[in-house]
Design a protein around this motif. Structure first.
Motif, PDB file in Angstrom:
ATOM      1  N   ALA A 234      -3.137  42.731  13.987  1.00  0.00           N
ATOM      2  CA  ALA A 234      -4.254  42.612  14.920  1.00  0.00           C
ATOM      3  C   ALA A 234      -4.316  43.820  15.862  1.00  0.00           C
ATOM      4  O   ALA A 234      -5.386  44.357  16.139  1.00  0.00           O
ATOM      5  N   LYS A 235      -3.139  44.264  16.352  1.00  0.00           N
ATOM      6  CA  LYS A 235      -3.102  45.437  17.239  1.00  0.00           C
ATOM      7  C   LYS A 235      -3.586  46.690  16.521  1.00  0.00           C
ATOM      8  O   LYS A 235      -4.137  47.596  17.149  1.00  0.00           O
ATOM      9  N   ALA A 236      -3.350  46.751  15.220  1.00  0.00           N
ATOM     10  CA  ALA A 236      -3.759  47.924  14.443  1.00  0.00           C
ATOM     11  C   ALA A 236      -5.198  47.823  13.964  1.00  0.00           C
ATOM     12  O   ALA A 236      -5.697  48.729  13.279  1.00  0.00           O
ATOM     13  N   GLY A 237      -5.880  46.738  14.303  1.00  0.00           N
ATOM     14  CA  GLY A 237      -7.260  46.566  13.870  1.00  0.00           C
ATOM     15  C   GLY A 237      -7.391  46.103  12.442  1.00  0.00           C
ATOM     16  O   GLY A 237      -8.445  46.262  11.821  1.00  0.00           O
ATOM     17  N   LEU A 253       0.583  47.711   5.970  1.00  0.00           N
ATOM     18  CA  LEU A 253       0.625  48.136   7.370  1.00  0.00           C
ATOM     19  C   LEU A 253       1.504  49.374   7.535  1.00  0.00           C
ATOM     20  O   LEU A 253       1.193  50.268   8.339  1.00  0.00           O
ATOM     21  N   ILE A 254       2.591  49.458   6.771  1.00  0.00           N
ATOM     22  CA  ILE A 254       3.448  50.645   6.824  1.00  0.00           C
ATOM     23  C   ILE A 254       2.688  51.874   6.334  1.00  0.00           C
ATOM     24  O   ILE A 254       2.762  52.957   6.935  1.00  0.00           O
ATOM     25  N   VAL A 255       1.933  51.726   5.259  1.00  0.00           N
ATOM     26  CA  VAL A 255       1.129  52.843   4.759  1.00  0.00           C
ATOM     27  C   VAL A 255       0.108  53.265   5.803  1.00  0.00           C
ATOM     28  O   VAL A 255      -0.110  54.462   6.048  1.00  0.00           O
TER      29      VAL A 255
END
Length: 420
Positions: A234-237, A253-255
């Motif tokens: 969520a923080k990363a959109g 998410l890591i990528v």
């Protein structure tokens, strides 16, 4: 310090450590709560045989747990090479005040300072050439995965090669050794109640709700990680798809964060994760003129990426999760996500186990650097193979003897994770 370490840090005070109420006091039951140490004479002799005069020895234990690491390492070297120098993170040696620094230096700790390790390496090589031994953890930082050896850093091999060259200037028969050591911690009793209590603390501390309190510690660990991953998404959109397995979502998410970090520091392509994080740390050390806003963005992205990568394929490799593995997951979560209180800060430096344990120590065949046919990279690959093989052997013996308690592993068989 060896008797103090053995009584107060590892084994506790006999008789008093089993008295109700008193056995809850860390200094009486011991801080690391390691009641028994299984270090066979044959393994001890194998390590002692490559320590001493006319040889440089670099002892390289695995690194499954913080604080307990140095306590067990001290117990090992007290048996074979009591003047061994040990590498430690800069925040421990130099970050706890002048008095603590004097204490650690008196105990022959070497501060590992990112970007400035040349003097530490020179001292290590000189010390090893004197035949006194140097201990360092080739995995680097603690990952809280006691059954899996992470990719190793090359320092031990590089310093062993340098020590061999330096020693042979005066003595053509001089030897250099890399001595792998593995240790594994096993609960003496069923630790289910303690694991559930620590899960409850983490859930409360991180405001994670709607977790079944009757679920196993393994299921609760999975639920905690899933909730924390959803927050990071969520923080990363990124819209969390909570119906998908954790492994695939974590990889995506890591990528995403890898590409963000590469763009921030001006890397043309996203390199491998360790290289990218090292490049980001170098960028931060030399970015005084690049603006506070950008530097903060780089730091935040690098810290987040490093934290996300601490959960890896070791988590979903097996259909069961042992109580020891569940305990490691919980400690990793507490270290990475719980901060801001005295209890949390203390846990980072002196994590407390939920029950008494046994330490199983084994010494695989040391690597004779003077006879090795290959370069430092080849030595590190062989070192990792020997460390992992020894750990697998310990686990096979424990499994055959019925010495491990476990739960069904909710992470198991989550395919598609290719970062590591």
């Amino acid at each position: 310090m060896t008797p103090v370490n053995r009584a107060l840090m590892l084994k506790g005070l006999p008789l008093l450590r089993d008295v109700p109420v008193l056995n809850r006091v860390a200094g009486i039951r011991s801080i690391a709560n390691v009641r028994h140490i299984d270090f066979p004479d044959a393994d001890r002799a194998r390590l002692a045989a490559v320590c001493g005069e006319r040889r440089a020895t670099f002892l390289t234990p695995n690194h499954p747990e913080f604080f307990t690491d140095w306590m067990i390492d001290k117990e090992i070297v007290s048996k074979v090479a009591p003047l061994t120098a040990s590498w430690a993170t800069n925040s421990v040696v130099n970050g706890l005040g002048g008095l603590a620094q004097k204490f650690w230096l008196a105990n022959n700790l070497i501060a590992q300072i990112p970007g400035n390790s040349d003097s530490a390496r020179r001292h290590s090589v000189d010390w090893a050439v004197q035949g006194k031994g140097v201990l360092l953890h080739p995995e680097g930082a603690v990952g809280w995965h006691g059954d899996w050896v992470a990719p190793l850093l090359p320092g031990a091999a590089e310093m062993a090669v340098a020590a061999l060259a330096q020693g042979r200037v005066a003595d053509p028969a001089f030897e250099a050794w890399i001595a792998p050591v593995v240790w594994k911690l096993v609960f003496l009793h069923d630790a289910d109640a303690g694991l559930r209590a620590e899960c409850a603390y983490v859930e409360q501390r991180l405001s994670i709700e709607n977790i079944d309190r009757d679920a196993t510690p393994a299921d609760r660990v999975y639920a905690i990680y899933e909730a924390l991953l959803a927050r990071d998404e969520a923080k990363a959109g990124v819209a969390p798809d909570r119906a998908q397995p954790v492994a695939g979502r974590l990889e995506a998410l890591i990528v995403d964060f890898s590409q963000r970090l590469a763009d921030l520091i001006g890397t043309t392509a996203v390199p491998g994760r360790p290289e990218l994080l090292r490049a980001a740390r170098r960028w931060l050390r030399s970015s005084s003129g690049d603006g506070a806003t950008t530097a903060q963005a780089v730091k935040t992205a690098a810290d987040t990426l490093q934290r996300l990568c601490r959960l890896g394929p070791f988590a979903w490799a097996d259909p069961t999760m042992t109580q020891e593995q569940a305990a490691e997951h919980i400690k990793r979560i507490r270290n990475d996500y719980c901060a801001g209180t005295f209890r949390d800060n203390l846990n980072r430096f002196v994590p407390q186990p939920v029950g008494p344990r046994r330490a199983i120590i084994r010494v695989p065949a040391p690597i004779a650097v003077h006879d090795f046919r290959g370069d430092a990279e080849g030595m590190i690959d062989e070192l990792r193979r020997r460390l992992q093989s020894a750990l697998d052997g310990i686990n096979a013996d424990l499994s055959n003897a019925g010495g491990l308690r476990s739960y069904p592993n909710p992470f198991f068989d989550q395919s598609g994770f290719g970062i590591f």
